[in-house]
Motif scaffolding. Structure first.
Motif, short mmCIF file in Angstrom:
data_model
loop_
_atom_site.label_atom_id
_atom_site.label_comp_id
_atom_site.label_asym_id
_atom_site.label_seq_id
_atom_site.Cartn_x
_atom_site.Cartn_y
_atom_site.Cartn_z
N THR A 1 0.86 -1.18 0.00
CA THR A 1 0.00 0.00 0.00
C THR A 1 0.89 1.23 0.00
O THR A 1 1.75 1.38 0.87
N GLY A 2 0.71 2.10 -0.98
CA GLY A 2 1.57 3.26 -1.10
C GLY A 2 2.80 2.94 -1.93
O GLY A 2 2.99 1.81 -2.39
N HIS A 3 3.65 3.93 -2.10
CA HIS A 3 4.84 3.78 -2.94
C HIS A 3 6.06 4.28 -2.18
O HIS A 3 6.15 5.48 -1.89
N LEU B 1 6.27 4.33 13.17
CA LEU B 1 7.25 4.37 12.08
C LEU B 1 6.60 4.84 10.77
O LEU B 1 7.18 5.66 10.04
N LEU B 2 5.41 4.35 10.47
CA LEU B 2 4.72 4.76 9.25
C LEU B 2 4.47 6.26 9.24
O LEU B 2 4.67 6.95 8.23
N ARG B 3 4.03 6.78 10.38
CA ARG B 3 3.74 8.22 10.46
C ARG B 3 5.01 9.06 10.39
O ARG B 3 4.95 10.24 10.04
N ALA B 4 6.15 8.44 10.70
CA ALA B 4 7.44 9.14 10.62
C ALA B 4 8.08 9.00 9.25
O ALA B 4 9.21 9.47 9.04
N GLY B 5 7.39 8.37 8.32
CA GLY B 5 7.88 8.29 6.95
C GLY B 5 8.60 7.01 6.57
O GLY B 5 9.12 6.90 5.46
N SER C 1 8.88 3.10 5.41
CA SER C 1 8.12 2.05 4.74
C SER C 1 8.20 0.81 5.62
O SER C 1 9.30 0.42 6.04
N VAL C 2 7.05 0.20 5.94
CA VAL C 2 7.02 -0.84 6.96
C VAL C 2 6.31 -2.10 6.45
O VAL C 2 5.18 -2.03 5.95
N ALA C 3 6.99 -3.23 6.57
CA ALA C 3 6.37 -4.52 6.34
C ALA C 3 5.74 -4.99 7.64
O ALA C 3 6.44 -5.12 8.66
N LEU C 4 4.44 -5.20 7.62
CA LEU C 4 3.68 -5.61 8.79
C LEU C 4 3.52 -7.12 8.74
O LEU C 4 2.89 -7.65 7.82
N ASP D 1 -1.49 7.36 5.11
CA ASP D 1 -0.55 8.01 4.20
C ASP D 1 0.80 7.29 4.14
O ASP D 1 1.68 7.70 3.37
N GLY D 2 0.97 6.25 4.94
CA GLY D 2 2.23 5.54 4.96
C GLY D 2 2.32 4.46 3.90
O GLY D 2 1.32 4.09 3.27
N THR D 3 3.51 3.95 3.70
CA THR D 3 3.75 2.86 2.77
C THR D 3 3.93 1.57 3.56
O THR D 3 4.90 1.42 4.30
N SER D 4 2.97 0.67 3.43
CA SER D 4 2.99 -0.55 4.22
C SER D 4 2.85 -1.77 3.33
O SER D 4 2.30 -1.71 2.23
#
Length: 267
Positions: free
Chosen positions: A14-16, A41-45, A47-50, A67-70
């Protein structure tokens, strides 16, 4: 179906991710401390694999930072093929790995005396908390060593049970003490490759896992007593601080706990 069997990458993005975005894997990201850290971490910019056992709860985590990239990846950390698929997906979608927050864990059956704990229950806790942490750390270490530029950071969730036990918690306490050894060995073996490893020991963060502490939990003197808890966001900010240090600096061990919980002076 497991992506390892289909030949397709696990999870969906999700996201780029931006070209220079820092990337992280958070295990146990579907709830509790893992969810709070992932969202921070997502809100701090980042990219996070959940990673977690249930995709629907991972998607709920991702929705908290729209708005994060996950990347949501169904993962049982005790299964080597799941862990391999997770890190393969991270490599394919993000290109590199800067952080592993090794968080997935289970307390196991509570209130069970040592002599009554079944081997299956013991094994489940060990497989999740210790073997799962090793498998994820090994995969992250390998990727951090091989990538260019080399290096990264691993943060293990040790719990204050890595320092002192609760009554009737032998499986959980044993695995958490073992995580301290894992942390130290990773720190030593990672030095030549710019791989830093630290551990955060957390006490009474307010999550579903600690809800019973408000009502009363067994103390060392045999009494039941309620214990104070702290906001889980305080833990998440601490992990983020550890994660965002330059690789030339490392928080080796941090203890974050509810101020008035019976830890200092427990007994």
């Amino acid at each position: 179906m497991n992506a390892e069997l289909t030949g397709q990458p696990a999870g969906h993005l999700t996201g780029h991710p931006a070209e220079h975005t820092r990337t992280a894997v958070v295990t146990g990201a579907g709830s509790g401390i893992g969810r709070a850290v992932a969202v921070e971490l997502l809100r701090a910019g980042w990219s996070v694999a959940l990673a977690g056992r249930r995709v629907e709860t991972l998607e709920e985590t991702a929705a908290l930072a729209p708005d994060g990239t996950s990347l949501c990846v169904r993962t049982d950390v005790s299964e080597p093929q799941d862990v391999a698929a997770l890190f393969s997906s991270v490599r394919e979608n993000f290109g590199r790995l800067d952080l592993l927050f090794n968080n997935a864990g289970t307390f196991g059956p509570g209130g069970v005396p040592v002599e009554e704990l079944s081997y299956d229950a013991w094994r489940h806790v060990v497989d999740t908390n210790l073997n799962g942490a090793f498998l994820c750390a090994q995969a992250a270490f390998r990727q951090m060593k091989e990538q260019d530029p080399q290096g990264g950071r691993i943060i293990n969730n040790g719990s204050i049970s890595a320092q002192v036990p609760r009554p009737q918690s032998i499986a959980y306490t044993t695995t958490k003490h073992a995580l301290t050894g894992l942390t130290k060995s990773l720190s030593l073996d990672g030095r030549p490759y710019r791989i830093a490893c630290g551990q955060i020991d957390i006490g009474n963060a307010a999550t579903d896992m600690t809800e019973r502490m408000r009502a009363g939990i067994l103390q060392a003197n045999g009494e039941l007593a309620p214990e104070p808890v702290m906001d889980v966001s305080d833990v998440a900010r601490t992990v983020r601080h550890m994660a965002e240090l330059p690789l030339e600096a490392n928080v080796q061990f941090a203890t974050v706990l509810a101020t008035n919980m019976p830890f200092i002076g427990r007994g």
